[in-house]
Design a protein around this motif. Sequence first.
Motif, PDB file in Angstrom:
ATOM      1  N   SER A  49      35.927  68.345  26.461  1.00 53.45           N
ATOM      2  CA  SER A  49      35.790  69.144  27.680  1.00 53.45           C
ATOM      3  C   SER A  49      34.880  70.324  27.389  1.00 53.45           C
ATOM      4  O   SER A  49      34.923  70.881  26.293  1.00 53.45           O
ATOM      5  CB  SER A  49      37.169  69.670  28.106  1.00 53.45           C
ATOM      6  OG  SER A  49      37.046  70.670  29.093  1.00 53.45           O
ATOM      7  N   THR A  50      34.097  70.693  28.370  1.00 51.56           N
ATOM      8  CA  THR A  50      33.370  71.971  28.302  1.00 51.56           C
ATOM      9  C   THR A  50      33.955  72.913  29.355  1.00 51.56           C
ATOM     10  O   THR A  50      34.510  73.957  29.043  1.00 51.56           O
ATOM     11  CB  THR A  50      31.871  71.763  28.534  1.00 51.56           C
ATOM     12  OG1 THR A  50      31.363  70.977  27.464  1.00 51.56           O
ATOM     13  CG2 THR A  50      31.118  73.097  28.572  1.00 51.56           C
ATOM     14  N   ARG A  51      33.836  72.526  30.635  1.00 50.55           N
ATOM     15  CA  ARG A  51      34.232  73.411  31.733  1.00 50.55           C
ATOM     16  C   ARG A  51      35.718  73.715  31.772  1.00 50.55           C
ATOM     17  O   ARG A  51      36.114  74.881  31.893  1.00 50.55           O
ATOM     18  CB  ARG A  51      33.882  72.775  33.105  1.00 50.55           C
ATOM     19  CG  ARG A  51      32.557  73.110  33.656  1.00 50.55           C
ATOM     20  CD  ARG A  51      32.063  71.918  34.410  1.00 50.55           C
ATOM     21  NE  ARG A  51      31.974  70.826  33.455  1.00 50.55           N
ATOM     22  CZ  ARG A  51      30.928  70.647  32.657  1.00 50.55           C
ATOM     23  NH1 ARG A  51      29.899  71.412  32.752  1.00 50.55           N
ATOM     24  NH2 ARG A  51      30.905  69.666  31.757  1.00 50.55           N
ATOM     25  N   THR A  52      36.539  72.682  31.719  1.00 56.38           N
ATOM     26  CA  THR A  52      37.965  72.917  31.971  1.00 56.38           C
ATOM     27  C   THR A  52      38.548  73.797  30.868  1.00 56.38           C
ATOM     28  O   THR A  52      39.221  74.795  31.137  1.00 56.38           O
ATOM     29  CB  THR A  52      38.713  71.578  32.067  1.00 56.38           C
ATOM     30  OG1 THR A  52      38.001  70.743  32.978  1.00 56.38           O
ATOM     31  CG2 THR A  52      40.131  71.768  32.562  1.00 56.38           C
ATOM     32  N   ARG A 101      44.898  68.477  28.274  1.00 61.34           N
ATOM     33  CA  ARG A 101      44.115  67.289  28.686  1.00 61.34           C
ATOM     34  C   ARG A 101      44.424  66.172  27.708  1.00 61.34           C
ATOM     35  O   ARG A 101      44.506  66.397  26.498  1.00 61.34           O
ATOM     36  CB  ARG A 101      42.617  67.596  28.667  1.00 61.34           C
ATOM     37  CG  ARG A 101      41.770  66.335  28.846  1.00 61.34           C
ATOM     38  CD  ARG A 101      40.319  66.621  29.066  1.00 61.34           C
ATOM     39  NE  ARG A 101      40.089  67.221  30.375  1.00 61.34           N
ATOM     40  CZ  ARG A 101      38.881  67.437  30.879  1.00 61.34           C
ATOM     41  NH1 ARG A 101      37.809  67.103  30.202  1.00 61.34           N
ATOM     42  NH2 ARG A 101      38.738  67.978  32.072  1.00 61.34           N
ATOM     43  N   HIS A 129      43.227  65.212  38.125  1.00 61.76           N
ATOM     44  CA  HIS A 129      42.607  66.404  37.529  1.00 61.76           C
ATOM     45  C   HIS A 129      42.835  67.548  38.526  1.00 61.76           C
ATOM     46  O   HIS A 129      41.922  67.985  39.215  1.00 61.76           O
ATOM     47  CB  HIS A 129      41.115  66.136  37.300  1.00 61.76           C
ATOM     48  CG  HIS A 129      40.423  67.139  36.437  1.00 61.76           C
ATOM     49  ND1 HIS A 129      40.967  68.363  36.090  1.00 61.76           N
ATOM     50  CD2 HIS A 129      39.195  67.099  35.845  1.00 61.76           C
ATOM     51  CE1 HIS A 129      40.103  69.023  35.327  1.00 61.76           C
ATOM     52  NE2 HIS A 129      39.024  68.280  35.157  1.00 61.76           N
ATOM     53  N   GLN A 132      40.604  70.727  38.731  1.00 59.97           N
ATOM     54  CA  GLN A 132      39.271  70.496  39.297  1.00 59.97           C
ATOM     55  C   GLN A 132      39.390  70.476  40.819  1.00 59.97           C
ATOM     56  O   GLN A 132      38.539  71.011  41.532  1.00 59.97           O
ATOM     57  CB  GLN A 132      38.693  69.173  38.784  1.00 59.97           C
ATOM     58  CG  GLN A 132      37.291  68.873  39.331  1.00 59.97           C
ATOM     59  CD  GLN A 132      36.259  69.899  38.899  1.00 59.97           C
ATOM     60  OE1 GLN A 132      36.175  70.237  37.737  1.00 59.97           O
ATOM     61  NE2 GLN A 132      35.472  70.430  39.842  1.00 59.97           N
ATOM     62  N   PRO A 263      31.723  67.635  39.925  1.00 59.44           N
ATOM     63  CA  PRO A 263      32.630  68.306  38.983  1.00 59.44           C
ATOM     64  C   PRO A 263      31.939  68.627  37.658  1.00 59.44           C
ATOM     65  O   PRO A 263      32.420  69.480  36.913  1.00 59.44           O
ATOM     66  CB  PRO A 263      33.767  67.293  38.799  1.00 59.44           C
ATOM     67  CG  PRO A 263      33.189  65.968  39.195  1.00 59.44           C
ATOM     68  CD  PRO A 263      32.137  66.256  40.228  1.00 59.44           C
ATOM     69  N   LEU A 264      30.837  67.941  37.388  1.00 63.67           N
ATOM     70  CA  LEU A 264      30.099  68.051  36.128  1.00 63.67           C
ATOM     71  C   LEU A 264      30.989  67.547  34.969  1.00 63.67           C
ATOM     72  O   LEU A 264      32.204  67.613  35.097  1.00 63.67           O
ATOM     73  CB  LEU A 264      29.602  69.475  35.875  1.00 63.67           C
ATOM     74  CG  LEU A 264      28.694  70.062  36.983  1.00 63.67           C
ATOM     75  CD1 LEU A 264      28.342  71.518  36.648  1.00 63.67           C
ATOM     76  CD2 LEU A 264      27.429  69.235  37.179  1.00 63.67           C
ATOM     77  N   PRO A 265      30.512  67.057  33.866  1.00 62.08           N
ATOM     78  CA  PRO A 265      29.104  67.040  33.504  1.00 62.08           C
ATOM     79  C   PRO A 265      28.293  66.002  34.290  1.00 62.08           C
ATOM     80  O   PRO A 265      28.796  64.941  34.627  1.00 62.08           O
ATOM     81  CB  PRO A 265      29.133  66.666  32.020  1.00 62.08           C
ATOM     82  CG  PRO A 265      30.381  65.853  31.859  1.00 62.08           C
ATOM     83  CD  PRO A 265      31.366  66.447  32.812  1.00 62.08           C
TER      84      PRO A 265
END
Length: 306
Positions: A49-52, A101, A129, A132, A263-265
Amino acid sequence: MRHLMSPLDFSVEELDALLDLANDIEKHPEKYAHACAGKKLATCFYEPSTRTRLSFEAAMLNLGGSVLGFSSADSSSAAKGESVSDTIRVISCYADICAMRHPKEGAPLVASQKSTIPVINAGDGGHQHPTQTLTDLLTIRSLKGELGNITIGLCGDLKFGRTVHSLIHALIRYPNVRFVLISPEELRVPSYIREDVLEANHISYTEVERLEDAMPELDILYMTRVQKERFFNEEEYIRLKDFYVLTKSKMELAKKDMLVLHPLPRVNEISVEVDDDPRAAYFRQAQYGVYVRMALILTLLGITVE
Ligand code: CP
């Protein structure tokens, strides 16, 4: 004590209050800068994960709290065979709240049953999710003014895309929401969502394959990545991964005030040339993710700020 496993864990009224709080945090961040002083957030991420993960950590730091955790199963004792149930019992001794996660559907739920601190599902397999979804709801409400009276196109991997599943569950509770489900046959929304969620609640929806056909009627286009990690067959992934690419020329078919969310990525499904279009809202969406996670941490810890 409350956990968050699904967006439906909050009533519409509770969600409204959470989104109001997130908007207040956006306007007056200084008011909240010490709200979680002395509190700790654990981020237990068994999947990348990056964002979450980082937005949860940014959220807790913005609230004056601290963070600890792990970012992969390999760097935790899961690699030695420790169960999620045992891990959360231990994390409960170290932190006040946990975002988890996991690639296995239901793992955060299992954790919540053994936990003595609030557990937040930060994505479980192809299932849900919810944070998100909170991000998506805050983005739509902030930029469109309301969550009802929209036609939303969900495009791409609607089979494995957990963000889409959570968003459908959440949006059907608002009036006059129409869904246009845009996917190849192989990546259609699972039948349990079509039948048990959309049809059972008499929600208006259509399924189409061509993005161009749907564009003119949409108020929101929610693009998604083809979920490589959920495919059993690499050839199938390669065949489907570039099925949709949103380009400047396709954007010409859209309403002047349509929003593009993701939601990205992103991989290839939105051409970078679209980023400069004022309707492209996916990086603003990532920013809203911090505000809404701040609001969620405060809500689950029962902290109020006057
Ligand atoms: N949107 C989202 O879940 O991104 P990450 O996988 O980077 O957390």
